[in-house]
Design a protein around this motif. Sequence first.
Motif, short mmCIF file in Angstrom:
data_model
loop_
_atom_site.label_atom_id
_atom_site.label_comp_id
_atom_site.label_asym_id
_atom_site.label_seq_id
_atom_site.Cartn_x
_atom_site.Cartn_y
_atom_site.Cartn_z
N THR A 179 -9.36 4.55 0.10
CA THR A 179 -8.81 3.45 -0.78
C THR A 179 -7.56 3.31 -0.51
O THR A 179 -6.75 4.25 -0.10
CB THR A 179 -9.01 3.84 -2.39
OG1 THR A 179 -8.19 5.09 -2.70
CG2 THR A 179 -10.49 3.88 -2.89
N ALA A 180 -6.93 1.97 -0.67
CA ALA A 180 -5.59 1.56 -0.59
C ALA A 180 -5.22 1.66 -1.95
O ALA A 180 -5.46 0.93 -2.75
CB ALA A 180 -5.27 0.50 0.26
N ASN A 181 -4.15 2.51 -2.22
CA ASN A 181 -3.42 2.32 -3.51
C ASN A 181 -2.20 1.46 -3.39
O ASN A 181 -1.38 1.32 -2.73
CB ASN A 181 -2.77 3.70 -3.99
CG ASN A 181 -3.76 4.81 -4.00
OD1 ASN A 181 -4.47 4.91 -4.99
ND2 ASN A 181 -4.06 5.64 -3.08
N LEU A 192 -3.32 1.65 6.36
CA LEU A 192 -2.82 0.28 5.71
C LEU A 192 -1.37 0.59 5.05
O LEU A 192 -0.89 -0.31 4.08
CB LEU A 192 -3.81 -0.12 4.62
CG LEU A 192 -5.09 -0.74 5.04
CD1 LEU A 192 -6.10 -1.05 3.96
CD2 LEU A 192 -4.95 -1.87 6.12
N TYR A 193 -0.89 1.96 5.24
CA TYR A 193 0.27 2.30 4.66
C TYR A 193 1.41 1.18 4.60
O TYR A 193 1.70 0.88 6.21
CB TYR A 193 0.57 3.87 4.79
CG TYR A 193 -0.39 4.77 4.32
CD1 TYR A 193 -0.45 4.81 2.84
CD2 TYR A 193 -0.95 5.61 5.01
CE1 TYR A 193 -1.19 5.89 2.18
CE2 TYR A 193 -1.77 6.44 4.45
CZ TYR A 193 -1.89 6.57 3.18
OH TYR A 193 -2.78 7.39 2.58
N ASN A 196 -1.76 -7.75 5.38
CA ASN A 196 -0.66 -8.53 6.05
C ASN A 196 0.37 -7.41 6.46
O ASN A 196 0.46 -6.15 5.83
CB ASN A 196 0.08 -9.35 5.05
CG ASN A 196 0.94 -10.39 5.78
OD1 ASN A 196 1.99 -9.87 6.44
ND2 ASN A 196 0.67 -11.44 5.63
N ASN A 197 0.95 -7.38 7.58
CA ASN A 197 1.76 -6.49 8.28
C ASN A 197 3.05 -6.30 7.56
O ASN A 197 4.07 -5.79 8.29
CB ASN A 197 1.71 -6.46 9.70
CG ASN A 197 0.41 -6.28 10.25
OD1 ASN A 197 -0.04 -5.31 9.85
ND2 ASN A 197 0.22 -7.01 11.49
N VAL A 238 0.98 -1.23 0.11
CA VAL A 238 0.14 -0.01 -0.01
C VAL A 238 0.86 1.17 0.08
O VAL A 238 1.80 1.51 0.84
CB VAL A 238 -0.94 0.24 1.17
CG1 VAL A 238 -1.80 1.39 1.03
CG2 VAL A 238 -1.64 -1.20 1.18
N MET A 239 0.57 2.23 -1.07
CA MET A 239 1.43 3.31 -1.30
C MET A 239 0.46 4.51 -0.91
O MET A 239 -0.48 4.45 -0.99
CB MET A 239 2.01 3.43 -2.63
CG MET A 239 2.67 2.09 -3.18
SD MET A 239 4.18 1.60 -2.28
CE MET A 239 5.44 2.86 -2.72
#
Length: 186
Positions: free
Chosen positions: A85-87, A157-158, A109-110, A71-72
């Motif tokens: 949103t997660a990019n 989520l980054y 996932n971490n 995730v960016m």
Amino acid sequence: PESHFGQGAKGDAALMQSRAKEHNFEVEVLEEVSLCDDHVRSTNIRQVILAGNIEKATCMLGRPYHLMGRVMGGDGRGRELGFPTANIQINPSKVLPPDGVYAAIATVNNGSSECYDWEILNNPDGNVALVYIGKRPTFDNGKRHIEVHLCEEDANLYNKTLGTFLISRLRGDMAFEKVELLIEQM
């Protein structure tokens, strides 16, 4: 038809069997498999994905088609619209279906690159998601993006790894005259 592999597709079952004897390994030549009214071959599966037929790809693969990436940071527009949103950035060689919106199940996932939690597909409390693949024509019509909206989770989520199992294609990509029409569609 017989399978071929390698440079110029010069390899075949006979070559593999002769190499097996030379290098002391076993080869078992299998009959061709057909599922969903098609031969299960990587080329056929790739064509089905490129055509956006996610249900047929799932049938041929024996599991849903999977996209995974880190995730960016984005521009925060999804959060502003009420749909964060997660990019995700994926391997550029990955075959992608056509631009549009897809129903999906997501795993978070971490940090590990392993995100294959098949059990989540049978879990009614899993992360239901919408995946957008496209150039965001309503806003910038620039480079192709993959954005994931987790319908039941609003976490940071980054830098985490996000995997999505595509279930079906909901619609193709489209531009909206006003942002309000996009929000209504979502």
